[in-house]
Design a protein around this motif. Structure first.
Motif, PDB file in Angstrom:
ATOM      1  N   VAL A   1     -26.439   7.606  -4.981  1.00 27.02           N
ATOM      2  CA  VAL A   1     -25.652   8.669  -5.620  1.00 27.02           C
ATOM      3  C   VAL A   1     -25.032   9.603  -4.580  1.00 27.02           C
ATOM      4  O   VAL A   1     -23.832   9.882  -4.607  1.00 27.02           O
ATOM      5  CB  VAL A   1     -26.528   9.471  -6.605  1.00 27.02           C
ATOM      6  N   MET A   2     -25.837  10.084  -3.631  1.00 27.70           N
ATOM      7  CA  MET A   2     -25.307  11.015  -2.636  1.00 27.70           C
ATOM      8  C   MET A   2     -24.216  10.356  -1.802  1.00 27.70           C
ATOM      9  O   MET A   2     -23.190  10.961  -1.517  1.00 27.70           O
ATOM     10  CB  MET A   2     -26.435  11.505  -1.716  1.00 27.70           C
ATOM     11  N   THR A   3     -24.446   9.095  -1.404  1.00 23.13           N
ATOM     12  CA  THR A   3     -23.427   8.409  -0.607  1.00 23.13           C
ATOM     13  C   THR A   3     -22.120   8.308  -1.378  1.00 23.13           C
ATOM     14  O   THR A   3     -21.049   8.595  -0.839  1.00 23.13           O
ATOM     15  CB  THR A   3     -23.908   7.008  -0.219  1.00 23.13           C
ATOM     16  N   ALA A   4     -22.221   7.907  -2.659  1.00 19.34           N
ATOM     17  CA  ALA A   4     -21.005   7.770  -3.458  1.00 19.34           C
ATOM     18  C   ALA A   4     -20.288   9.116  -3.570  1.00 19.34           C
ATOM     19  O   ALA A   4     -19.066   9.192  -3.419  1.00 19.34           O
ATOM     20  CB  ALA A   4     -21.347   7.228  -4.846  1.00 19.34           C
ATOM     21  N   LEU A   5     -21.047  10.202  -3.777  1.00 20.85           N
ATOM     22  CA  LEU A   5     -20.406  11.518  -3.901  1.00 20.85           C
ATOM     23  C   LEU A   5     -19.742  11.934  -2.584  1.00 20.85           C
ATOM     24  O   LEU A   5     -18.657  12.520  -2.575  1.00 20.85           O
ATOM     25  CB  LEU A   5     -21.430  12.566  -4.348  1.00 20.85           C
ATOM     26  N   MET A   6     -20.409  11.634  -1.466  1.00 16.39           N
ATOM     27  CA  MET A   6     -19.820  11.936  -0.156  1.00 16.39           C
ATOM     28  C   MET A   6     -18.514  11.162   0.033  1.00 16.39           C
ATOM     29  O   MET A   6     -17.532  11.691   0.549  1.00 16.39           O
ATOM     30  CB  MET A   6     -20.780  11.534   0.970  1.00 16.39           C
ATOM     31  N   VAL A   7     -18.535   9.880  -0.352  1.00 14.96           N
ATOM     32  CA  VAL A   7     -17.336   9.060  -0.184  1.00 14.96           C
ATOM     33  C   VAL A   7     -16.214   9.591  -1.083  1.00 14.96           C
ATOM     34  O   VAL A   7     -15.053   9.619  -0.678  1.00 14.96           O
ATOM     35  CB  VAL A   7     -17.654   7.579  -0.470  1.00 14.96           C
ATOM     36  N   VAL A   8     -16.569  10.029  -2.302  1.00 23.82           N
ATOM     37  CA  VAL A   8     -15.553  10.627  -3.179  1.00 23.82           C
ATOM     38  C   VAL A   8     -14.892  11.803  -2.472  1.00 23.82           C
ATOM     39  O   VAL A   8     -13.670  11.900  -2.394  1.00 23.82           O
ATOM     40  CB  VAL A   8     -16.183  11.120  -4.503  1.00 23.82           C
ATOM     41  N   GLY A   9     -15.712  12.698  -1.930  1.00 24.52           N
ATOM     42  CA  GLY A   9     -15.173  13.888  -1.310  1.00 24.52           C
ATOM     43  C   GLY A   9     -14.361  13.599  -0.062  1.00 24.52           C
ATOM     44  O   GLY A   9     -13.324  14.207   0.167  1.00 24.52           O
ATOM     45  N   ARG A  10     -14.830  12.661   0.754  1.00 24.38           N
ATOM     46  CA  ARG A  10     -14.165  12.457   2.032  1.00 24.38           C
ATOM     47  C   ARG A  10     -13.010  11.466   1.934  1.00 24.38           C
ATOM     48  O   ARG A  10     -11.905  11.747   2.396  1.00 24.38           O
ATOM     49  CB  ARG A  10     -15.173  11.961   3.062  1.00 24.38           C
ATOM     50  N   ALA A  11     -13.295  10.287   1.362  1.00 25.83           N
ATOM     51  CA  ALA A  11     -12.266   9.240   1.373  1.00 25.83           C
ATOM     52  C   ALA A  11     -11.494   9.184   0.058  1.00 25.83           C
ATOM     53  O   ALA A  11     -10.280   8.995   0.052  1.00 25.83           O
ATOM     54  CB  ALA A  11     -12.915   7.889   1.665  1.00 25.83           C
ATOM     55  N   GLY A  12     -12.213   9.374  -1.064  1.00 28.68           N
ATOM     56  CA  GLY A  12     -11.564   9.230  -2.372  1.00 28.68           C
ATOM     57  C   GLY A  12     -10.409  10.193  -2.558  1.00 28.68           C
ATOM     58  O   GLY A  12      -9.323   9.817  -2.995  1.00 28.68           O
ATOM     59  N   SER A  13     -10.630  11.457  -2.175  1.00 27.66           N
ATOM     60  CA  SER A  13      -9.576  12.452  -2.372  1.00 27.66           C
ATOM     61  C   SER A  13      -8.349  12.089  -1.554  1.00 27.66           C
ATOM     62  O   SER A  13      -7.207  12.221  -2.021  1.00 27.66           O
ATOM     63  CB  SER A  13     -10.090  13.833  -1.983  1.00 27.66           C
ATOM     64  N   SER A  14      -8.544  11.588  -0.332  1.00 26.37           N
ATOM     65  CA  SER A  14      -7.369  11.290   0.481  1.00 26.37           C
ATOM     66  C   SER A  14      -6.667  10.027   0.001  1.00 26.37           C
ATOM     67  O   SER A  14      -5.447   9.902   0.147  1.00 26.37           O
ATOM     68  CB  SER A  14      -7.749  11.186   1.952  1.00 26.37           C
ATOM     69  N   ILE A  15      -7.432   9.090  -0.608  1.00 21.31           N
ATOM     70  CA  ILE A  15      -6.781   7.904  -1.201  1.00 21.31           C
ATOM     71  C   ILE A  15      -5.832   8.357  -2.307  1.00 21.31           C
ATOM     72  O   ILE A  15      -4.674   7.947  -2.368  1.00 21.31           O
ATOM     73  CB  ILE A  15      -7.838   6.938  -1.773  1.00 21.31           C
ATOM     74  N   THR A  16      -6.328   9.235  -3.191  1.00 15.11           N
ATOM     75  CA  THR A  16      -5.493   9.705  -4.291  1.00 15.11           C
ATOM     76  C   THR A  16      -4.265  10.442  -3.772  1.00 15.11           C
ATOM     77  O   THR A  16      -3.142  10.204  -4.232  1.00 15.11           O
ATOM     78  CB  THR A  16      -6.291  10.644  -5.209  1.00 15.11           C
ATOM     79  N   ALA A  17      -4.468  11.323  -2.787  1.00 21.08           N
ATOM     80  CA  ALA A  17      -3.344  12.098  -2.268  1.00 21.08           C
ATOM     81  C   ALA A  17      -2.310  11.172  -1.638  1.00 21.08           C
ATOM     82  O   ALA A  17      -1.099  11.315  -1.870  1.00 21.08           O
ATOM     83  CB  ALA A  17      -3.849  13.112  -1.254  1.00 21.08           C
TER      84      ALA A  17
ATOM     85  N   SER B   1       4.825  15.200 -13.160  1.00 22.24           N
ATOM     86  CA  SER B   1       6.201  15.670 -13.072  1.00 22.24           C
ATOM     87  C   SER B   1       6.322  16.883 -12.167  1.00 22.24           C
ATOM     88  O   SER B   1       7.406  17.433 -12.002  1.00 22.24           O
ATOM     89  CB  SER B   1       6.698  15.994 -14.472  1.00 22.24           C
ATOM     90  N   GLN B   2       5.194  17.327 -11.589  1.00 21.70           N
ATOM     91  CA  GLN B   2       5.235  18.607 -10.886  1.00 21.70           C
ATOM     92  C   GLN B   2       5.282  18.494  -9.371  1.00 21.70           C
ATOM     93  O   GLN B   2       4.979  19.451  -8.661  1.00 21.70           O
ATOM     94  CB  GLN B   2       4.023  19.444 -11.298  1.00 21.70           C
ATOM     95  N   GLY B   3       5.609  17.312  -8.860  1.00 26.83           N
ATOM     96  CA  GLY B   3       5.780  17.178  -7.422  1.00 26.83           C
ATOM     97  C   GLY B   3       4.509  17.434  -6.641  1.00 26.83           C
ATOM     98  O   GLY B   3       3.444  16.919  -6.995  1.00 26.83           O
ATOM     99  N   ALA B   4       4.597  18.259  -5.628  1.00 27.62           N
ATOM    100  CA  ALA B   4       3.463  18.494  -4.729  1.00 27.62           C
ATOM    101  C   ALA B   4       2.283  19.083  -5.488  1.00 27.62           C
ATOM    102  O   ALA B   4       1.131  18.715  -5.261  1.00 27.62           O
ATOM    103  CB  ALA B   4       3.888  19.434  -3.609  1.00 27.62           C
ATOM    104  N   GLU B   5       2.582  19.976  -6.426  1.00 21.45           N
ATOM    105  CA  GLU B   5       1.519  20.570  -7.229  1.00 21.45           C
ATOM    106  C   GLU B   5       0.813  19.481  -8.038  1.00 21.45           C
ATOM    107  O   GLU B   5      -0.404  19.499  -8.213  1.00 21.45           O
ATOM    108  CB  GLU B   5       2.130  21.597  -8.163  1.00 21.45           C
ATOM    109  N   GLY B   6       1.623  18.520  -8.526  1.00 20.04           N
ATOM    110  CA  GLY B   6       1.067  17.399  -9.279  1.00 20.04           C
ATOM    111  C   GLY B   6       0.088  16.604  -8.433  1.00 20.04           C
ATOM    112  O   GLY B   6      -0.986  16.223  -8.900  1.00 20.04           O
ATOM    113  N   VAL B   7       0.430  16.358  -7.158  1.00 25.42           N
ATOM    114  CA  VAL B   7      -0.467  15.601  -6.277  1.00 25.42           C
ATOM    115  C   VAL B   7      -1.800  16.325  -6.148  1.00 25.42           C
ATOM    116  O   VAL B   7      -2.866  15.719  -6.265  1.00 25.42           O
ATOM    117  CB  VAL B   7       0.165  15.389  -4.886  1.00 25.42           C
ATOM    118  N   SER B   8      -1.729  17.634  -5.955  1.00 21.77           N
ATOM    119  CA  SER B   8      -2.990  18.365  -5.794  1.00 21.77           C
ATOM    120  C   SER B   8      -3.795  18.306  -7.077  1.00 21.77           C
ATOM    121  O   SER B   8      -5.014  18.172  -7.046  1.00 21.77           O
ATOM    122  CB  SER B   8      -2.724  19.801  -5.360  1.00 21.77           C
TER     123      SER B   8
END
Lengths: 151, 261
Positions: free
Chosen positions: B101-117, B229-236
């Motif tokens: 669980v902790m590893t998955a949460l760490m990966v979400v925070g570190r890698a997952g967010s940047s994948i989405t962005a 539809s909100q551009g940069a704000e949408g990405v965040s």
């Protein structure tokens, strides 16, 4: 970072992961690729309550094998336990297998006590003398109901 | 009244559509990955990004969690005079629960967010549409390697986390408080069985897939959501959604796996 460096670092990461997994599986999880040499005995118990497959077999407090299987005999309403005893641990024909608990709330294990007969049991033989698991609740229950009946 | 019901219905339908889209993407990418050409280097690069670059974070957090667990368990067990159970307690909770669980949460925070962005920005700057025009399947080219890398990296990271956390517990128990080394190590070996290690591994595989899938889908399909539809704000805002959704998915599927197996 260039291609080679990325591959190198990723390779190190993968090796590290596999090494730590192997440590957990083999050293902590107890997976062994070669089964330890030994032989299997069976024993019948009236109650094995709490004993699990993989539980320890002890003789004189030393680990000498594991419980390899547990099945139910519907004819006699008894539990049949397969005991995998290590090579080099002789069990005489009149040995006793008893189910004991480590401490008061510890895990159940099978205790082997050697008998006096010169003949030893071989693979597939049955240990005739057994002692079932002692249930503290049952003992207390017996005590209460006996004293009720006496009054 | 009717307007409220309609609004509620629209929200529920929106969520269902969202979920369906995400799992459709999984099916699509799986089918695409089975067809040649097979490209391995992109997977290695993503594993470098998701896995190898997360090692420092995983090692530090694993060590900390192991030490905290060691302290907590020691304080509780000491009251019952059974500090011998320290190794058993720490190892079982780390290998079965906290590690994956902790590893998955760490990966979400570190890698997952940047994948989405990353995918979200590619979407709003029309890079994904450009790939479509050039007849390159963007799902195979962009998401395939990320999914495979997530599926492989999270279990490997989990194993490193477990190992380091066990060492952290050992350090606190044996080195700091003087619990007998034999009782710590043997308690660990006696209590943890192969089935526990296996469940930890299965959990981390499922988490790895879920986390990368949700983060990829959020970024990739951001133009289909209201925020898109909100551009940069949408990405965040989709990045935030991705982190929240994948964390919830990890925690809830952890409960489901624990309840079912």
């Amino acid at each position: 970072m260039d291609k080679l460096n990325i591959q190198l670092v990723t390779g190190i990461f993968v090796l590290l992961g596999i090494a730590t997994f192997t440590y957990q599986a083999v050293s902590i999880g107890g997976v062994s690729f070669s089964e330890q040499a030994g032989y299997t005995l069976t024993a019948r118990f009236d109650s094995i309550s709490g004993l699990r497959e993989g539980a320890v077999i002890e003789a004189a407090g030393v680990r000498v094998g594991t419980v390899s299987g547990i099945s139910f005999d519907p004819d006699n309403y008894q539990a049949i336990v397969s005991l995998r005893v290590n090579e080099g641990v002789p069990v005489s024909e009149d040995a006793t297998a008893s189910i004991r608990t480590q401490g008061i709330i510890g895990e159940k294990f099978v205790k082997l006590s050697q008998g006096g007969f010169p003949d030893m049991l071989g693979d597939g033989d049955e240990i005739a003398a057994t002692e079932s698991a002692i249930s503290l609740e049952e003992l207390v229950g017996q005590y209460i109901f006996q004293s009720d009946a006496a009054q | 009244m009717r307007a409220a019901l309609e609004k509620l219905g629209a929200v529920v339908l929106g969520w269902l559509e969202h979920t369906g889209r995400t799992f459709n993407l999984l099916l699509l990418v799986t089918v695409e990955l089975l067809q040649p050409p097979y490209r391995f280097y992109p997977v290695v690069r993503q594993m470098y990004f998701i896995g190898a670059r997360s090692l420092t974070l995983i090692v530090v957090s694993g060590l900390t969690i192991g030490m905290v667990l060691g302290l907590q368990f020691y304080n509780i067990l000491q009251r019952f005079g059974s500090v011998d159970l320290l190794g058993a307690g720490v190892s079982l909770s780390v290998i079965r629960e906290l590690g994956p669980v902790m590893t998955a949460l760490m990966v979400v925070g570190r890698a997952g967010s940047s994948i989405t962005a990353e995918l979200g920005i590619m979407r709003i700057t029309e890079q994904i549409d450009a790939m479509d025009c050039m007849a390159i399947s963007p799902s195979k080219y962009l998401i395939g390697p990320k999914l495979l890398a997530g599926l492989l990296s999270v279990p490997l990271l989990t194993m490193v986390f477990d190992f380091v956390a066990l060492f952290g517990g050992y350090f606190v128990g044996v080195v700091m408080f003087g619990v007998a080394e034999g009782s710590y190590v043997n308690g660990m070996i006696d209590t943890v069985e192969w089935s526990d290690v296996r469940i930890g591994l299965e959990k981390s595989l499922i988490f790895g897939l879920l986390v990368t899938l949700i983060c990829c889908a959020e970024g990739f399909y951001m133009h289909l959501t209201k925020a898109g539809s909100q551009g940069a704000e949408g990405v965040s805002s989709v990045t935030t959604d991705a982190v929240v959704l994948s964390s919830i998915a990890v925690l809830y599927s952890d409960f489901l796996i624990e309840a079912l197996f």
